[in-house]
Design an enzyme around this catalytic site. Structure first.
Site, PDB file in Angstrom:
ATOM      1  N   GLY A 266       0.963  -1.111   0.011  1.00 45.69           N
ATOM      2  CA  GLY A 266      -0.200   0.064   0.041  1.00 45.69           C
ATOM      3  C   GLY A 266       0.899   1.345   0.130  1.00 45.69           C
ATOM      4  O   GLY A 266       2.091   1.156   0.488  1.00 45.69           O
TER       5      GLY A 266
ATOM      6  N   SER B  36       7.447   4.974  -4.651  1.00 48.30           N
ATOM      7  CA  SER B  36       6.569   3.698  -4.865  1.00 48.30           C
ATOM      8  C   SER B  36       6.346   3.369  -6.162  1.00 48.30           C
ATOM      9  O   SER B  36       6.276   4.516  -7.285  1.00 48.30           O
ATOM     10  CB  SER B  36       5.231   4.221  -4.225  1.00 48.30           C
ATOM     11  OG  SER B  36       4.245   3.239  -4.533  1.00 48.30           O
TER      12      SER B  36
ATOM     13  N   ASP C 167       3.808   2.624  -7.552  1.00 44.23           N
ATOM     14  CA  ASP C 167       2.396   3.100  -8.230  1.00 44.23           C
ATOM     15  C   ASP C 167       2.692   4.900  -8.437  1.00 44.23           C
ATOM     16  O   ASP C 167       1.477   5.366  -8.693  1.00 44.23           O
ATOM     17  CB  ASP C 167       1.359   2.930  -7.059  1.00 44.23           C
ATOM     18  CG  ASP C 167       1.296   1.508  -6.862  1.00 44.23           C
ATOM     19  OD1 ASP C 167       0.852   0.576  -8.185  1.00 44.23           O
ATOM     20  OD2 ASP C 167       1.432   0.714  -5.882  1.00 44.23           O
TER      21      ASP C 167
ATOM     22  N   HIS D 207      -4.194  -3.108  -1.045  1.00 45.17           N
ATOM     23  CA  HIS D 207      -4.986  -4.161  -1.357  1.00 45.17           C
ATOM     24  C   HIS D 207      -5.796  -4.617  -0.582  1.00 45.17           C
ATOM     25  O   HIS D 207      -5.781  -5.891   0.169  1.00 45.17           O
ATOM     26  CB  HIS D 207      -3.870  -5.206  -1.755  1.00 45.17           C
ATOM     27  CG  HIS D 207      -3.043  -5.057  -3.209  1.00 45.17           C
ATOM     28  ND1 HIS D 207      -3.224  -5.648  -4.289  1.00 45.17           N
ATOM     29  CD2 HIS D 207      -2.341  -3.964  -3.345  1.00 45.17           C
ATOM     30  CE1 HIS D 207      -2.583  -4.961  -5.146  1.00 45.17           C
ATOM     31  NE2 HIS D 207      -1.954  -3.951  -4.689  1.00 45.17           N
TER      32      HIS D 207
ATOM     33  N   ASP E   5     -23.354   7.966   3.147  1.00 47.21           N
ATOM     34  CA  ASP E   5     -22.715   9.017   3.842  1.00 47.21           C
ATOM     35  C   ASP E   5     -21.369   9.423   3.005  1.00 47.21           C
ATOM     36  O   ASP E   5     -20.843  10.628   3.417  1.00 47.21           O
ATOM     37  CB  ASP E   5     -22.353   8.396   5.166  1.00 47.21           C
ATOM     38  CG  ASP E   5     -23.624   8.358   6.122  1.00 47.21           C
ATOM     39  OD1 ASP E   5     -24.557   9.196   5.875  1.00 47.21           O
ATOM     40  OD2 ASP E   5     -23.528   7.775   7.093  1.00 47.21           O
TER      41      ASP E   5
ATOM     42  N   HIS F 210      -7.101  -5.886  -9.815  1.00 48.33           N
ATOM     43  CA  HIS F 210      -6.092  -5.177  -9.093  1.00 48.33           C
ATOM     44  C   HIS F 210      -6.303  -5.013  -7.717  1.00 48.33           C
ATOM     45  O   HIS F 210      -6.119  -5.609  -6.852  1.00 48.33           O
ATOM     46  CB  HIS F 210      -5.453  -4.052  -9.987  1.00 48.33           C
ATOM     47  CG  HIS F 210      -4.299  -3.521  -9.337  1.00 48.33           C
ATOM     48  ND1 HIS F 210      -3.693  -2.570  -9.864  1.00 48.33           N
ATOM     49  CD2 HIS F 210      -3.492  -3.580  -8.117  1.00 48.33           C
ATOM     50  CE1 HIS F 210      -2.501  -2.211  -9.154  1.00 48.33           C
ATOM     51  NE2 HIS F 210      -2.509  -3.032  -8.216  1.00 48.33           N
TER      52      HIS F 210
ATOM     53  N   TYR G 217     -24.585  17.336   9.294  1.00 49.45           N
ATOM     54  CA  TYR G 217     -24.482  16.167   9.860  1.00 49.45           C
ATOM     55  C   TYR G 217     -23.175  15.906  10.269  1.00 49.45           C
ATOM     56  O   TYR G 217     -22.164  16.152   9.617  1.00 49.45           O
ATOM     57  CB  TYR G 217     -25.126  14.926   9.155  1.00 49.45           C
ATOM     58  CG  TYR G 217     -25.028  13.663   9.794  1.00 49.45           C
ATOM     59  CD1 TYR G 217     -25.880  13.228  10.669  1.00 49.45           C
ATOM     60  CD2 TYR G 217     -23.915  12.786   9.543  1.00 49.45           C
ATOM     61  CE1 TYR G 217     -25.953  12.099  11.426  1.00 49.45           C
ATOM     62  CE2 TYR G 217     -24.018  11.542   9.995  1.00 49.45           C
ATOM     63  CZ  TYR G 217     -24.708  11.147  11.008  1.00 49.45           C
ATOM     64  OH  TYR G 217     -24.782  10.014  11.532  1.00 49.45           O
TER      65      TYR G 217
END
Length: 231
Positions: A27, A74, A76, A97, A120, A171, A229
């Protein structure tokens, strides 16, 4: 350089294992300084328990070149950069993941809006992208991943500010927000919604989207012009 942003990105990355969104180093979190066109992102392959603020890598938004840092960013990173370039309102991005969101991605299925927890945070269906082509996979894969995400939102008329997450086919999930912490928050909610929907659709295979009035109420009371809210 960008000391505060590095701190925010570092802390946001540490939140991923805390919220059980990652296994090992699966991640990454990034955030952007829009004025400087610089992105701070997690280094590649560094364990969370030894990572420090100084390990965060600064890259140029348009070239991807390292501006500061002694580690590789990274893998990514090109996906993150493409999303920042094409979705100008987002300030932070998370890729994981996480188990249940990844199950939906591997199945190639959207997560439809069936309850107020979803409503929400997400103003409609969380999309799954199409499968990537052989050319896209064998080319600049991470950049093409970002392009497929953008294509999904454009072709389906989805506003990324209203649906701050996507499932990349076969993925896993990406989520985003106004900053790194908000992106992690949305990634946590995405995982919870994916878990809820998995069991809801097992109990009722004919499940349809929730009432539009109920979706409007829950999303707009939290994110609309007259939002009021908070729990």
């Amino acid at each position: 350089m960008l000391a505060q942003l590095k701190k925010e990105v570092f802390e946001a990355n540490l939140a991923l294992p805390k919220h059980h969104l990652v296994t090992f180093t699966w991640g990454n979190v990034s955030a952007i300084d829009r004025e400087k066109n610089l992105v701070v992102i997690k280094p590649s392959g560094v364990d969370y328990d030894v990572m420090t603020e100084n390990d965060m890598v600064v890259v140029d938004l348009f070239t991807g070149n390292i501006v500061e840092g002694n580690k590789k960013p990274s893998s990514d990173t090109p996906t993150h950069l493409e999303l920042y370039r094409q979705f100008p309102h987002i300030g932070g991005i998370v890729h994981t993941h996480s188990r249940h969101a990844t199950i939906w991605a591997q199945a190639g299925l959207d997560i439809i809006e069936v309850g107020t927890t979803h409503g929400d945070y997400f103003y409609g269906t969380i999309p799954c992208t199409r499968q990537m082509t052989t050319k896209e996979i064998k080319g600049n894969y991470e950049l093409e991943t970002g392009k497929v995400i953008v294509e999904t939102f454009l072709s389906r008329g989805i506003e990324p500010d209203n649906i701050p997450a996507v499932l990349v086919h076969s993925h896993g999930p990406f989520a985003w927000g106004k900053d790194a912490n908000n992106a992690v928050h949305n990634a946590v909610v995405l995982e919870e919604v994916a878990y809820m929907n998995l069991f809801s659709q097992q109990l009722n295979p004919y499940l349809s989207p929730m009432q539009k009035d109920l979706l409007d109420k829950h999303y707009l009371r939290k994110h609309g012009q007259n939002a009021y809210y908070g729990q």
